[in-house]
Design a protein around this motif. Structure first.
Motif, short mmCIF file in Angstrom:
data_model
loop_
_atom_site.label_atom_id
_atom_site.label_comp_id
_atom_site.label_asym_id
_atom_site.label_seq_id
_atom_site.Cartn_x
_atom_site.Cartn_y
_atom_site.Cartn_z
N SER A 1 -88.49 -63.05 20.40
CA SER A 1 -87.95 -62.31 21.54
C SER A 1 -86.50 -62.69 21.81
O SER A 1 -85.67 -61.83 22.12
N LEU A 2 -86.19 -63.97 21.68
CA LEU A 2 -84.80 -64.40 21.86
C LEU A 2 -83.93 -63.88 20.71
O LEU A 2 -82.76 -63.52 20.92
N GLU A 3 -84.50 -63.84 19.51
CA GLU A 3 -83.75 -63.25 18.39
C GLU A 3 -83.45 -61.78 18.66
O GLU A 3 -82.34 -61.29 18.38
N LEU A 4 -84.44 -61.07 19.21
CA LEU A 4 -84.24 -59.66 19.56
C LEU A 4 -83.05 -59.50 20.49
O LEU A 4 -82.17 -58.66 20.27
N TYR A 5 -83.02 -60.32 21.55
CA TYR A 5 -81.93 -60.20 22.53
C TYR A 5 -80.59 -60.53 21.86
O TYR A 5 -79.58 -59.86 22.09
N GLY A 6 -80.60 -61.57 21.02
CA GLY A 6 -79.38 -61.91 20.31
C GLY A 6 -78.91 -60.79 19.40
O GLY A 6 -77.71 -60.51 19.28
N ARG A 7 -79.84 -60.12 18.73
CA ARG A 7 -79.50 -59.01 17.86
C ARG A 7 -78.85 -57.87 18.66
O ARG A 7 -77.85 -57.28 18.22
N VAL A 8 -79.42 -57.57 19.81
CA VAL A 8 -78.86 -56.49 20.62
C VAL A 8 -77.47 -56.87 21.13
O VAL A 8 -76.54 -56.05 21.12
N LEU A 9 -77.30 -58.12 21.55
CA LEU A 9 -75.98 -58.57 22.00
C LEU A 9 -74.95 -58.50 20.88
O LEU A 9 -73.77 -58.23 21.13
N ALA A 10 -75.41 -58.75 19.64
CA ALA A 10 -74.48 -58.76 18.51
C ALA A 10 -74.30 -57.38 17.89
O ALA A 10 -73.51 -57.23 16.95
N GLY A 11 -75.03 -56.39 18.41
CA GLY A 11 -74.91 -55.05 17.85
C GLY A 11 -75.67 -54.86 16.56
O GLY A 11 -75.43 -53.90 15.82
N ALA A 12 -76.63 -55.75 16.28
CA ALA A 12 -77.43 -55.64 15.06
C ALA A 12 -78.70 -54.84 15.33
O ALA A 12 -79.04 -54.54 16.48
N GLU A 13 -79.42 -54.50 14.26
CA GLU A 13 -80.65 -53.74 14.40
C GLU A 13 -81.73 -54.60 15.06
O GLU A 13 -81.85 -55.80 14.75
N PRO A 14 -82.52 -54.04 15.98
CA PRO A 14 -83.62 -54.79 16.58
C PRO A 14 -84.62 -55.23 15.52
O PRO A 14 -84.74 -54.61 14.45
N ASN A 15 -85.34 -56.31 15.81
CA ASN A 15 -86.31 -56.84 14.86
C ASN A 15 -87.74 -56.42 15.20
O ASN A 15 -88.71 -57.06 14.79
N SER A 16 -87.88 -55.33 15.99
CA SER A 16 -89.20 -54.87 16.39
C SER A 16 -89.22 -53.35 16.51
O SER A 16 -88.24 -52.75 16.99
N PRO A 17 -90.32 -52.70 16.10
CA PRO A 17 -90.41 -51.24 16.25
C PRO A 17 -90.58 -50.80 17.69
O PRO A 17 -90.54 -49.60 17.97
N LEU A 18 -90.75 -51.73 18.62
CA LEU A 18 -90.90 -51.37 20.02
C LEU A 18 -89.57 -51.08 20.70
O LEU A 18 -89.53 -50.71 21.87
N TRP A 19 -88.47 -51.26 19.97
CA TRP A 19 -87.15 -50.96 20.53
C TRP A 19 -86.45 -49.93 19.65
O TRP A 19 -86.76 -49.79 18.48
N GLY A 20 -85.49 -49.25 20.23
CA GLY A 20 -84.70 -48.31 19.46
C GLY A 20 -85.16 -46.88 19.66
O GLY A 20 -86.13 -46.60 20.36
N PRO A 21 -84.49 -45.94 19.03
CA PRO A 21 -84.78 -44.51 19.25
C PRO A 21 -86.17 -44.09 18.80
O PRO A 21 -86.71 -43.10 19.27
N GLU A 22 -86.77 -44.83 17.86
CA GLU A 22 -88.12 -44.49 17.39
C GLU A 22 -89.18 -45.36 18.05
O GLU A 22 -90.29 -45.48 17.53
N ALA A 23 -88.87 -45.97 19.18
CA ALA A 23 -89.81 -46.87 19.84
C ALA A 23 -91.12 -46.15 20.15
O ALA A 23 -91.13 -44.98 20.54
N THR A 24 -92.21 -46.87 19.98
CA THR A 24 -93.52 -46.30 20.25
C THR A 24 -94.32 -47.26 21.11
O THR A 24 -94.11 -48.47 21.08
N LEU A 25 -95.23 -46.71 21.88
CA LEU A 25 -96.10 -47.54 22.70
C LEU A 25 -97.09 -48.34 21.88
O LEU A 25 -97.67 -49.29 22.36
N PHE A 26 -97.29 -47.96 20.64
CA PHE A 26 -98.38 -48.54 19.86
C PHE A 26 -97.85 -49.06 18.52
O PHE A 26 -96.99 -48.46 17.91
N ALA A 27 -98.39 -50.19 18.11
CA ALA A 27 -97.96 -50.80 16.84
C ALA A 27 -99.15 -51.43 16.16
O ALA A 27 -100.17 -51.67 16.77
#
Length: 393
Positions: free
Chosen positions: A367-393
């Motif tokens: 989760s901290l890596e995710l936040y760091g990725r977003v701060l750095a402008g990198a791709e999120p490390n989870s399918p729950l974020w981003g334009p294709e985010a889904t409620l289910f995984a």
């Protein structure tokens, strides 16, 4: 429920939970031993209205916000973390069903004299195959907290007619058409009865099925996805750790520091430093919890979260549980070896915190890596974020 509860403020609901603490604490050992909530506890929670505190008033609930639910479940967890966990999950899932299902489906499950209890698992444990009039559902969903006390279950599925690109979504099924496998044999949160729910050729009408994003209600579509799932888990964990702080602090004048020259633990600056450190860590967890819940309550009503706020909310939740685990370790250290005796409620709170805080949605490093990725402008490390985010995984 009484009119007092139905019209009360958040403080009133917390007071209701506080009044229930002695009875819940008296049953905590039974709850853990039986691996489910005692029937007396279920009845009291139903009568109080707390099971339906997040359900809209128009459907017979109390319509409170997420911050209030966290405070109520934290207060409940001071007596029995397992009870608080089930309360938290059923209150949240029952409310989510009112937003996530078509109006006809909501009308069906809320058709009784009293609001229902709905359990749920968002993992894609089943398939929904198109048949005349709806879908045939088969599947198996583990970790179904509260399933032993629910009348309905909302489960994640893949909708398929044999096509490779099957959509995902939810189906709502009556528990009377499902079976429960007794799989919940664990070290912590034993009383939650988080067993495995199984569906075999269950017919689900279209009004109780929602392929995503084809027909999901706008209110649910606007809600942040992963931050909402992770943050709603925090109340019971906060309360479990607060109960440890209360217990340890109350014993400082009665316990000595064995083998050292302190007749009372309260005479030791080392002990007092550890106590203060633990209290600040709990405060830290509450501050992060308050921030993410405020974001959820505000943004779910007005529009979607931006990527930064959403990722920060996930990091808030994960950082909060890390702080709680550190606080618990300090408190168990103060309490000493006797805290691990089966008769000591400290060890139950500690085990429950450890088990609950390792829920997959509360994965601190990633989760901290995710936040760091977003701060750095990198791709999120989870399918729950981003334009294709889904409620289910």
């Amino acid at each position: 429920m009484t009119e007092t509860y139905a019209t009360g403020t958040g403080d009133d609901l917390v007071a209701v939970a506080s009044a229930m603490r002695p009875a819940l604490a008296a049953r905590a050992e039974l709850c853990e031993r039986e691996r489910r909530l005692p029937e007396e506890t279920v009845k009291e929670l139903l009568d109080s209205g707390l099971f339906h505190m997040r359900v809209p008033r128009a459907l017979g609930g109390l319509g409170c916000d997420e911050r209030t639910k966290a405070r109520v479940t934290a207060e409940t967890a001071k007596a029995c973390p397992s009870t608080a966990w089930v309360l938290n999950i059923l209150a949240g899932t029952t409310a989510a069903a009112t937003a996530g299902l078509p109006e006809e489906g909501v009308a069906e499950i809320f058709a009784g004299a009293h609001p229902p209890l709905v359990c749920g698992v968002n993992a894609l444990g089943g398939t929904a195959t198109r048949v005349p009039g709806g879908y045939r559902v088969d599947g198996s969903w583990g970790f179904a907290s509260g399933c032993l006390h629910a009348g309905w279950a909302v489960m994640g599925v893949r909708f398929t007619d044999g096509a490779a690109d099957a959509s995902t979504g939810i189906v709502c099924m009556p528990m009377s058409e499902l079976s429960v496998n007794d799989t919940w044999h664990v070290a912590g949160m034993r009383g939650t009865g988080s067993n495995t729910v199984v569906a075999k050729e269950v017919h689900v009408p279209e009004r109780l099925a929602v392929p995503v994003p084809d027909g999901i209600a706008p209110a649910l579509q606007r809600s942040p996805l992963a931050p909402a799932f992770s943050a709603l888990l925090l109340g019971p964990l906060l309360g479990a750790t607060e109960s440890m702080l209360e217990t340890v602090a109350a014993g400082l004048d009665r316990r000595r520091v064995t083998y050292f020259s302190y007749a009372r633990q309260s005479d030791s600056h080392v002990v007092l430093n550890a106590l203060g450190d633990a209290a600040m860590l709990i405060d830290t967890a509450w501050l992060h919890t308050d921030r993410v819940l405020a974001d959820i309550d505000a943004e779910a009503a007005t529009g979607p979260m931006d990527m930064h706020t959403s990722a920060r909310g996930q990091a808030d939740s994960a950082h909060a549980v890390r702080a709680l685990r550190r606080a618990a370790a300090l408190l168990m250290g103060i309490a000493g070896a006797s805290a691990y005796a089966e008769s000591n409620p400290l060890q139950r709170a500690w085990r429950d915190l450890e088990a609950g805080s390792h829920h997959a949605m509360l994965n601190t490093p990633h989760s901290l890596e995710l936040y760091g990725r977003v701060l750095a402008g990198a791709e999120p490390n989870s399918p729950l974020w981003g334009p294709e985010a889904t409620l289910f995984a």
